[in-house]
Structure formats: structure tokens, C-alpha cells
Design a protein around this motif. Sequence first.
Motif, PDB file in Angstrom:
ATOM      1  N   ASP A 211       2.567   0.611 -14.084  1.00 34.48           N
ATOM      2  CA  ASP A 211       1.973  -0.497 -12.911  1.00 34.48           C
ATOM      3  C   ASP A 211       2.301   0.122 -11.589  1.00 34.48           C
ATOM      4  N   ALA A 212       3.721   0.643 -11.339  1.00 42.03           N
ATOM      5  CA  ALA A 212       4.105   1.143 -10.138  1.00 42.03           C
ATOM      6  C   ALA A 212       3.388   2.318  -9.704  1.00 42.03           C
ATOM      7  N   ILE A 213       2.947   3.290 -10.519  1.00 40.64           N
ATOM      8  CA  ILE A 213       2.280   4.464 -10.304  1.00 40.64           C
ATOM      9  C   ILE A 213       0.753   4.155  -9.936  1.00 40.64           C
ATOM     10  N   THR A 214       0.251   3.143 -10.575  1.00 42.67           N
ATOM     11  CA  THR A 214      -1.285   2.618 -10.160  1.00 42.67           C
ATOM     12  C   THR A 214      -1.168   1.963  -8.818  1.00 42.67           C
ATOM     13  N   ALA A 215      -0.241   1.244  -8.559  1.00 44.24           N
ATOM     14  CA  ALA A 215      -0.124   0.488  -7.168  1.00 44.24           C
ATOM     15  C   ALA A 215       0.274   1.720  -6.227  1.00 44.24           C
ATOM     16  N   ASN A 216       0.929   2.551  -6.404  1.00 48.45           N
ATOM     17  CA  ASN A 216       1.264   3.626  -5.429  1.00 48.45           C
ATOM     18  C   ASN A 216       0.085   4.601  -5.128  1.00 48.45           C
ATOM     19  N   ALA A 217      -0.764   4.799  -6.231  1.00 52.50           N
ATOM     20  CA  ALA A 217      -1.781   5.466  -5.825  1.00 52.50           C
ATOM     21  C   ALA A 217      -2.924   4.654  -5.030  1.00 52.50           C
ATOM     22  N   ALA A 218      -2.934   3.606  -5.626  1.00 51.79           N
ATOM     23  CA  ALA A 218      -3.820   2.646  -4.647  1.00 51.79           C
ATOM     24  C   ALA A 218      -3.508   2.475  -3.256  1.00 51.79           C
ATOM     25  N   ARG A 219      -2.358   2.431  -2.865  1.00 46.45           N
ATOM     26  CA  ARG A 219      -1.943   2.468  -1.396  1.00 46.45           C
ATOM     27  C   ARG A 219      -2.187   3.792  -0.683  1.00 46.45           C
ATOM     28  N   HIS A 220      -2.076   4.884  -1.390  1.00 51.49           N
ATOM     29  CA  HIS A 220      -2.431   6.060  -0.770  1.00 51.49           C
ATOM     30  C   HIS A 220      -3.960   6.412  -0.597  1.00 51.49           C
ATOM     31  N   ALA A 221      -4.651   5.627  -1.433  1.00 47.96           N
ATOM     32  CA  ALA A 221      -6.093   5.701  -1.230  1.00 47.96           C
ATOM     33  C   ALA A 221      -6.702   5.133  -0.171  1.00 47.96           C
ATOM     34  N   SER A 222      -6.048   3.928   0.077  1.00 52.01           N
ATOM     35  CA  SER A 222      -6.544   3.048   0.956  1.00 52.01           C
ATOM     36  C   SER A 222      -6.161   3.732   2.498  1.00 52.01           C
TER      37      SER A 222
END
Length: 253
Positions: free
Chosen positions: A242-253
Amino acid sequence: MSYSVGQVAGFAGVTVRTLHHYDDIGLLVPSERSHAGHRRYGDADLDRLQQILFYRELGFPLDEVAALLDDPDADPRAHLRRQHELLTARIEKLQKMAAAVEHAMEARKMGINLTPEEKFEVFGDKDPDQYAEEAEQRWGGTEAYAETQRRAAGYTKEDWQRMQAEVADWGARYDALMTAGEPPTGERATAMAEEHRQHICTWFYDCPYDAHVGLAEMYVSDERFKAFYDSMRPGLAEHLRDAITANAARHAS
């Protein structure tokens, strides 16, 4: 019911000459003879032959086998218990030998140029690339796999030790993060997820965020990877996913 020497040889997987020899030295004397003087073996003879072959397989010389079987204080159950103990010890030894061979095979495949002492010093009871064959089948044609192989081929003992120390330190800090109740979407957890991604980039191959998310899903869906991360702390695999998914979403925005 009795059996001929040829039949017994077939049952036991030994030669007729071997049975003749056992008879000549008094180790296995058939209990019967035919009218023509041919050897005939009964059930008790077959039981004794089984005991002989067990001990022979374990490396006992024939004179010691005879002494063990003719011991008046030993009963058949005692022999079976002893053989079970000896076979268990043999299995454990062979398993350790097999593990040592696997270490050498995987290290050779990875191109790790270490002495045998260094290999065990670095990897202990773990393979340097436990799933190398499967990894090659799944990703063998990818640039990431080729880059991992190229980098690993040049690593020294100190490099592998430093890499493992980094993993251990990261795992301890992630454990502390979960103990503190940090959510996987929080800043501390996503920072740890980014550190995890950077570790892969540094030691293995360039790992973009979408690839990192794919790995995170595998950490949960593949029981072996899940066991690795959960060995650091139960539930860590899913928290990290879940942390990796959230981290990827942050860098995609």
C-alpha cells in the motif's frame, strides 16, 4: 512359503553371487534347502536380508552387520529404531550437502566470484538468488534482468554484505514505523517505499514507479515474497504494498 535364491535376488535388488557370499560367511544362511540341495529362503530370512541391506546402505562393514544382527539383547524394533536414527542423520547430512551445492550453483550462475568460505559467510543458510531459474523464465528477456545479471557479476563479498546490511536496517526501521502506527499512505511510509525503490535502482536495475507497483503486488500475491517481508514483521508485505502504491500515485500527480 519359501523362495529360491534367484527370486530373493530379484526381490532385494542384489545379485545371486551376493546371496551366495552372505551364506558362505554365515551372515544370511537360508533356513531351508530343497531336495536337490538348493537354497530356499523363508520370511524370516527375508526380514534378516532387509536388515542387512539397511546397514550396508549406511556403510557398515559386513562383520559389524553380523555383530549387530546377532546381538542377543537386540530385538527387531530396536534395529528399526536405530536404523531410523541413522537414516535421519544421513538425510540431514545430505540435505546440508545439497544446500552447499545449490549455493555454489546459484553463485556461479550469478557470477559471484567468492571463495566457499565467503559464500557461506555472506549468505548463511540462504541462496544468493533463491529463485534464479524462475526469475530467468519470467524476466530473462527483459532489460531489467540483463542489467541485474551484469551488476551482480561484479559484486564483491563486501558489496553483498553491505547490501544485506541495508536491507536489514530498512526492515528494522519499517518495523518501527508500523509499531508507531504509521499508515501506509503517510509521509513516513511513502518515504520508506521510495527508499525501497531506490535500493532496487542502486543494486539491481532502474525501477520506475509503475514497475515498483507491479513488484509490490507480487510481494503480497506470491507466498514466498510475502513470507520474506512478513518475516521482518507480520503484515509488512501488505503495508509495504500500500505504501508503494501511494508513493507511485504521489509522483504521478
